[in-house]
Design a protein around this motif. Sequence first.
Motif, PDB file in Angstrom:
ATOM      1  N   UNK A 145       9.622   4.534  54.499  1.00  0.00           N
ATOM      2  CA  UNK A 145      10.558   3.412  54.403  1.00  0.00           C
ATOM      3  C   UNK A 145       9.775   2.197  53.931  1.00  0.00           C
ATOM      4  N   UNK A 146      10.359   1.438  53.011  1.00  0.00           N
ATOM      5  CA  UNK A 146       9.681   0.273  52.472  1.00  0.00           C
ATOM      6  C   UNK A 146      10.611  -0.924  52.470  1.00  0.00           C
ATOM      7  N   UNK A 147      10.061  -2.070  52.843  1.00  0.00           N
ATOM      8  CA  UNK A 147      10.783  -3.326  52.683  1.00  0.00           C
ATOM      9  C   UNK A 147      10.585  -3.802  51.242  1.00  0.00           C
ATOM     10  N   UNK A 148      11.677  -4.138  50.568  1.00  0.00           N
ATOM     11  CA  UNK A 148      11.604  -4.499  49.157  1.00  0.00           C
ATOM     12  C   UNK A 148      12.307  -5.834  48.917  1.00  0.00           C
ATOM     13  N   UNK A 149      12.074  -6.376  47.729  1.00  0.00           N
ATOM     14  CA  UNK A 149      12.755  -7.586  47.281  1.00  0.00           C
ATOM     15  C   UNK A 149      13.018  -7.443  45.794  1.00  0.00           C
TER      16      UNK A 149
END
Length: 454
Positions: free
Chosen positions: A322-326
């Motif tokens: 899982x990755x936090x992205x923008x």
Amino acid sequence: MRTPHARTTGTAVRLLLALLLLAATAACGNGTSTTGPTLTMLVPWEDQSELSAFQQVLGRFQHDYHITVRPTPTRALDQVLQTELQRGDPPDLAVLPTPGTLSHYARQNSLTPLDGLADNSIARSLPAELRQRFGPQWYTLIEAGTQHPYAVVVKANVKSLLWYDPRRLGQPAPGTSSQLADLDGTLSRQRGTPWCLALADPPNSGWPGTDWIEDILLHQSGPRVYAQWVNGQLAWNSQPVLSAWQTWGRLAGDPAKVYGGASGALLTPYSQGDLPLFNRAGGCSLAHGALVPNSNGTPRYRPGRDYDFFPFPPNNAAAKPSYEVAGDLLTVFRDSPAADRFLSFMASTEAQRIWPENQPDQAFSADREVTGQLRSTYAGDRVAARIDQMLTSPDATLCFDASDSMPETMAAAFDRAVLAYLQNPGQLPALLDRLDQVRAGAYSTDHPSFTCGT
């Protein structure tokens, strides 16, 4: 603006020069005059390197389609939009920096959904094309809790990255949160201050700390709990959120483990926070975030040799990544055939390649086809290649930045709480209670439901 663009304070002269450069590009493209329609567009980029890279994209479009695009860069994008909408004179297009802003204007019916564009052929084909090439992860994110896609991702980043100097940190990268804690302890004993941390970025100082807490919560508790928290359904003093704050407090939230201590973290501009990573005489060993170390500075450091990263580790090494992205989100405020043509161009593999080819260490495409096409660009930069693969992995769950997806009042209170916590960690229970008080009034009944992309 709370996105991970390279942040600089900039002077009025530099901004004026950048505006003049963009105006010249809008009028002339790549040396070819345009005689067709003119589009106005607000963009959140004031950094000169970002504006120059975007100029290359505009130049290609204007040369090929003879449509002029006049971008206006501003850090106060939301305030400018609100004012122009109240006057009844919005721009044709705007690049929104957060999904929270996207959902806000979608709920107000200020945006034209991609499946409702004036050009019926583009309205029919574009959503299907985006779903296929960008994948369901990103398609879910551009729906912003609605039933319609509202944006094209023009530039994307991964925030779940921990940076280090390979020549300074020779041991294997931690694969679990417990191994990260062990590494933190080892570095504390051997070098004193393991972490780089810089929280100053007016008017939103504190947001790099919110990224930390968001990343920890995502990897400790998973995407479902993360989404509940973003949606205001999970109390700030609940165990998952409290645990995330406490974990950060044991790592980079501890002033004794931060280069420069609490005052250094509070006063150092975010764009300069990674510089101690390269100071082997003292400095720090690890940094968190989307910004590639010293990507806008001099001298240039070489990827893989002078800096590298490992993904933020989960509690369980076997967990699905899982990755936090923008991402920066191109939207239509005033629909027209010219605006639709530009939107279609920006979604094309041709346009999606231009920015990463010009800034391979700062700009990434969420387009899975472009990822393969850029292999030659990334041939000498395995760091950028790995980030690009993370953004387009079909096996990963992508969660947009949590505070960027919260109501504005909630996000601002989160920023302030991070700054207050670093100055006095002992006040955490009171800070979380105050955040819960803000939560009680921040979420309207029609606030869209946030969902991680899967």
